[in-house]
Design an enzyme around this catalytic site. Structure first.
Site, PDB file in Angstrom:
ATOM      1  N   ARG A  31      12.715  -1.926  -0.563  1.00  0.00           N
ATOM      2  CA  ARG A  31      12.613  -3.115  -1.397  1.00  0.00           C
ATOM      3  C   ARG A  31      11.725  -4.190  -0.771  1.00  0.00           C
ATOM      4  O   ARG A  31      11.909  -4.581   0.372  1.00  0.00           O
ATOM      5  CB  ARG A  31      14.008  -3.704  -1.641  1.00  0.00           C
ATOM      6  CG  ARG A  31      14.838  -2.847  -2.590  1.00  0.00           C
ATOM      7  CD  ARG A  31      16.274  -3.295  -2.654  1.00  0.00           C
ATOM      8  NE  ARG A  31      16.965  -3.089  -1.404  1.00  0.00           N
ATOM      9  CZ  ARG A  31      17.440  -1.913  -0.997  1.00  0.00           C
ATOM     10  NH1 ARG A  31      17.319  -0.838  -1.749  1.00  0.00           N
ATOM     11  NH2 ARG A  31      18.050  -1.799   0.153  1.00  0.00           N
TER      12      ARG A  31
ATOM     13  N   GLY B 142      19.288 -14.210  12.975  1.00  0.00           N
ATOM     14  CA  GLY B 142      20.291 -14.531  13.994  1.00  0.00           C
ATOM     15  C   GLY B 142      20.680 -13.352  14.876  1.00  0.00           C
ATOM     16  O   GLY B 142      21.513 -13.498  15.773  1.00  0.00           O
TER      17      GLY B 142
ATOM     18  N   GLU C 293       9.206   2.975  -0.052  1.00  0.00           N
ATOM     19  CA  GLU C 293      10.437   3.634  -0.503  1.00  0.00           C
ATOM     20  C   GLU C 293      11.619   2.674  -0.401  1.00  0.00           C
ATOM     21  O   GLU C 293      12.766   3.089  -0.508  1.00  0.00           O
ATOM     22  CB  GLU C 293      10.704   4.892   0.328  1.00  0.00           C
ATOM     23  CG  GLU C 293       9.538   5.869   0.326  1.00  0.00           C
ATOM     24  CD  GLU C 293       9.955   7.261   0.766  1.00  0.00           C
ATOM     25  OE1 GLU C 293      10.845   7.845   0.126  1.00  0.00           O
ATOM     26  OE2 GLU C 293       9.366   7.774   1.738  1.00  0.00           O
TER      27      GLU C 293
END
Lengths: 387, 387, 387
Positions: free
Chosen positions: A257, A321, A255
């Site tokens: 990317r 990071g 659902e």
């Protein structure tokens, strides 16, 4: 059986891949290939058929250059007839259903050519996996990825963007933008302006690939050709997207990317709006793999690879990071399920230092204002019923 | 008037629901029903028409099983003629526009059958709301939800996924994946491969349901059949999605995801990319209702039910386990608008403890690193003009 | 050359804009205009053609009202013939390719009218940029925005929503919802129910506008007519969306939402799921501009304008009221790249106080639980290759 066919063909070598495609030409640039549609591709297989095809080219005076990484030739009526002869009557008769698909291609082509001679069929061979030089070769590689003939990230697609033409797509048909420009006035006034569904260099996965029975793609726009979907994958129509050279290696609920180069393993769940970053959008070139049964919560962002059984809570971002606090106790528990992890304990770890670890639960502690990680307590299970 | 029709039909009982559908059969499995399209459904209404239909079946030697929860029969030419006779000339003549829609169905069927006898029409009755047994029954229930004949979450859809076939959809037409597989070579070579728009077990809402005049759905892929949209709802094409058995009960701006089982009330605003979790994706089985005039900010995630006039700030996640700080002063203000809330004051509440409360503003305090809640100061108004 | 044409036309003034459109009428309300398709529009240009058109109306007894802000008239066969005569044989012959597009329109219309007299062509003039009064005028303005004839936010579109009809769109054709309602039974039973792709007042950008060669829109649903896309813009199919009167002023990677009134400048990157708020959804009426080379991270939310070279980290929300900590050192560095910024140092700034500043990196410090801002160290570069 077919080896004698190629005995006197100089420099003959077995192709890495080959196939016969129907190509779409430009409407303005009528010799420009915009798309290649392969009814079947061969990847490191069916060398007998390859030998027949190369022999047929040879007998029709087409010389294959075995030194180049790829070779493309027109498929002519003569080529088809020679090849059918070489395969022989018995095999040709047998070629039905799941048998001898390359011969089935020839049989259909013979039928087409008997009706009308066409110039929009091509045969393409790859001899090496080098940067593709032709539209036909790019598509052969996209097919190999999308039909799961090769693993994701394993092919050389350098320069593919430069080879493909940006087109307006109407159904499965690519149309040159210049054609629309040159004919805009007439098409619009005569109510013949096409319904352009997208403008891109790549086609969509579903225009070329038939998914498995238990695979669902709720919106064709969400999966680009060149993506790979393992059986059992579901792609929902909200914020999801799977780019080329990205996808799933097992049943996954998608659902969110999956950017180019990202790979998601069996049983993982990419929650609504979750983003897995791609190699050139925040990961400094490190492609991301998401492990088995790992859950990416709704609207989370993941910029590091994750191992199996991890949880990224909804709404948080775990980037290279990001500073993440771990208690000594939880550090030790995480070490237990990651025996090869050699880190020494410290309070704060950067995301990149935790890359690829199994069984880590990433959470934002809303009382202390800290991103924390600890041993995830449950295996995440994908629910089949709800979606 | 119609009661005498059923006097001698043994075991007759009024159906909960019924309707006549056109069905799509498989291309390979030619007796498998892939989809049922109802021009009109009847839900707890029009029992006279039901009586006529059952009488017509009876007279054509079809015995309805009133003890089962559902019953499906073929619609034959004889059935149509019998039913038209039973309704009588006057009613048949009157059946136009908004009047006697069931009779209009018969009139069109007569027209069709006079031209050609067809076998793809079915009549379906539901006698009880039990787990559906047929494709026709599943669709009857999906229609009931999407046409607002019944409230969301009120129907038994257990096992629906097992009954529906995963198909490739081309326009409104479902195509078996096996058909594509068996014909791939020919379809692709002859430039006849269909444009597959999605692969799913469910069709799309807009293939079956006509929305209200002031309802907008900017992308058909975003709303699955079985969703319910109140008049005045707008579904934008970004990250939005409304699953089956989910939707809105009043005018709502939808730019985010409404997962299966989630319900959003009048005047609420589901911001861009906002996620409302579903029963099996993070809410431990508690279905979520979002109250009137509640705003879910962009990219927020909501995993608990919310009352009226709440605000979830953009980008935050309010889940069942999220720890949320409330000052004693704000706690008292929240109690004022939630007279039935019996909680005692404490500094931190879990999200689940605040489930369903009205007038709460959820915010992340970016100076203290705490998720906080306080009495929301404004009613959220949906702006009609901008979208 | 054309000035004498208008000498005796009372009150003549040059139009701000004009064009000839093919219009779509309602299926039920047959004189209601649902859509206007312009093969070419003229915006503050081609006043000679305007003079010819006005003269042709005049000679066919149509009086143009130069005092109103707009004027619409039917395009008749006589009008077309008069206009072609006035342009003269030489110009008409020259009118091909890129030359004399208004005359090309007339030539095609003559061809159409010679075959059949049609009533669905209109000429529209705008004399002032006031609130549009007709569908033709609304579309003329949407074209001006989408074809980059005018800057975003520069046109008066007040009341446009009230003028346009909410339709079901099938391909490029708008269908009245009442038509579907009145014919639902017949259409569904006869397997003629259309494939409704969306329901909206506005059409899609790609139904009217041809993008530049290096512009990609991977899903037509993602860009509404009236949006503006600079050459080199890519719109991905995940969570992205560009509303009308919003868009890009240079090459931009768009994987998030650009709400109505928002403008994104050259080289910026709108990350996956990133939201840029619109004037009525969280910005208190301040339209947002995103500066050059600014990166909006995945799933971030931006509610203030940003200058050039900014970074909003993935997953965070920078809203007008967000409290953001800045060190004195970083405050001074930010001042250096924003010489006109007159703020005095303090520890916490509200988002709105930082509106429009260049070179600011917004981050959530996951060790201290604070939203912080500091001087961004790098210019963000858009990667062309990956997408």
């Amino acid at each position: 059986m077919f080896e004698n066919l190629v005995e006197n063909i100089q420099g003959y070598k077995k192709p890495l891949a080959f196939g016969i495609a129907r190509v779409d030409f430009g409407q303005v640039n009528r010799d420009k290939v915009l798309q290649a549609t392969y009814p079947i591709i061969n990847w490191n297989e069916n060398f007998g058929s390859a030998a027949v095809f190369i022999r047929s080219l040879f007998e029709n005076d087409i010389e294959v250059d075995f030194n180049s990484s790829e070779f493309v030739a027109d498929v002519t009526k003569e080529f088809v007839e020679t090849a059918l002869d070489l395969f022989g009557k018995d095999l040709v008769e047998e070629a039905e259903g799941d048998k001898h698909k390359n011969i089935q291609v020839l049989k259909i082509l013979k039928e087409i050519f008997d009706d009308e001679v066409m110039d929009n069929y091509r045969i393409c061979f790859l001899f090496e996996d080098e940067a593709p030089q032709s539209v036909e070769a790019v598509y052969l590689k996209l097919y190999a990825l999308s039909q799961r003939k090769v693993p994701l990230r394993s092919l050389n697609l350098n320069g593919a963007f430069g080879i493909l033409t940006n087109c307006a797509w109407v159904g499965n048909v690519p149309i040159e933008l210049d054609y629309l420009r040159e004919n805009e006035i007439e098409l619009k006034l005569k109510d013949a302006y096409p319904e352009v569904e997208y403008v891109d260099k790549f086609p969509r996965f579903l225009s070329h690939v038939i998914p498995d029975d238990n695979t669902r793609i709720l919106d064709t726009a969400k999966v680009r050709m060149g993506a790979q979907l393992a059986a059992g994958t579901t792609v929902m129509p909200g914020a999801s997207y799977i780019n080329f050279n990205a996808g799933t290696e097992g049943p996954v609920m998608v659902e969110g990317r999956i950017s180019s180069s990202a790979v998601v393993k069996e049983g993982a769940d990419v929650g609504g709006g979750a983003s897995i970053l791609g190699v050139l959008s925040g990961t400094n070139g490190n492609p991301i793999t998401i492990g088995r049964n790992t859950l990416l919560g709704a609207n989370s962002v993941t910029g590091i690879p994750l191992g199996d059984g991890c949880i990224v809570d909804a709404g948080i971002a775990v980037l290279e990071g990001t500073k993440i606090w771990i208690s000594e106790d939880e550090f030790n528990k995480i070490k237990e399920v990651n025996p090869e992890w050699s880190a020494e304990y410290k309070e704060y770890f950067k995301g990149l230092e935790l890359a690829g670890l199994n069984g880590v639960h990433y959470r934002f502690d809303t009382t202390k204002g800290k991103m924390v990680a600890f041993r995830s307590r449950r295996e995440v299970k994908l629910n089949e019923e709800l979606h």
